[in-house]
Design an enzyme around this catalytic site. Sequence first.
Site, short mmCIF file in Angstrom:
data_model
loop_
_atom_site.label_atom_id
_atom_site.label_comp_id
_atom_site.label_asym_id
_atom_site.label_seq_id
_atom_site.Cartn_x
_atom_site.Cartn_y
_atom_site.Cartn_z
N GLU A 48 0.72 -1.08 -0.07
CA GLU A 48 -0.04 -0.02 0.08
C GLU A 48 0.85 1.24 -0.10
O GLU A 48 0.58 2.32 -0.81
CB GLU A 48 -0.98 -0.12 1.23
CG GLU A 48 -1.88 1.31 1.25
CD GLU A 48 -3.24 1.13 1.90
OE1 GLU A 48 -3.84 2.11 2.11
OE2 GLU A 48 -3.80 -0.13 2.12
N ARG A 49 1.91 1.21 0.64
CA ARG A 49 2.80 2.46 0.67
C ARG A 49 3.30 2.63 -0.52
O ARG A 49 3.52 3.90 -1.16
CB ARG A 49 3.93 2.40 1.89
CG ARG A 49 3.59 2.40 3.16
CD ARG A 49 4.73 2.21 4.26
NE ARG A 49 5.44 3.56 3.95
CZ ARG A 49 6.73 3.61 3.51
NH1 ARG A 49 7.36 2.45 3.21
NH2 ARG A 49 7.40 4.92 3.55
#
Length: 290
Positions: free
Chosen positions: A85-86
């Site tokens: 996700e980052r």
Amino acid sequence: MVNKKAKGLGRGIDAIFGDIDTEVRSDDTVQDLPITEIRANPYQPRQTFDDAALEDLARSIKETGVFQPIIVRKSVNGYELIAGERRTRASKLAGKTTIPAIVREFDEQAMMEVAVLENLQRENLTPIEEAQAYDMLIKKLNLTQAQVSQRLGKSRPYIANYLRLLSLPNQVKQLLSEGKLSMGQARTLLSLKDKRKILPMAKRTVDEGLTVRQLEKLIADINAGGKKPAKKPAHKQSPYLKASENQLVDHFGTKVSIAQTQKGKGHIEINFTDTEELNRILSLLDVNID
């Protein structure tokens, strides 16, 4: 879309859950997927992301691209993010329209395990996010605290102490998540007998910058009804008993006292503030009450 082969990038969460396929292999096919077609993992435990760290990662991605592909699963409409996700958020900040990804087949349980475990191993979750992650593993996967601690390589008291944070008032949880309260201060607040006093005492702790030791003294006085407990006759405790007492305090996450008479007889006293904490202690002792 550009297809390419992924380089070996090391082991992932399957080092903990061997049946979850998140390891990037040398023969994996990596596709450049449109970022707009990728949705977040609904089981992502992290609620907040460090904006400065994302900006740093975005700058790196602008210059050198995304080295490690994200992992997604195909859904009815686009893709759902499994891990990364980052990287996905930073790629959006960098103005990227596509991101290298590996498409895998995952069921709902595997999606949750990967999201939770990836963050526990690789991210600096807030104490509340970490506690919620353990709670999710226990409730959704029907695991015991012992099984979670074994799989994550953490002690049962460690897991239990984090789970206790979930019983704090929401405003106190927020103070903890924002870093205004420490883990030690939050645990100390839980020892208040009158749970209605937790929030006012938490605010006082923040406003006055109370240390854990100062907070412990204040709460001991409050629990004693404002009266200082009667001093017990001075008794010199042996180094062995003191060390044993300290180890038990760490294990149970509460006050423990060991006393021994000159004749060698003694007793161990384990403090608890309510039924919930008693049940937690009994669980650590492997005592099941039918």
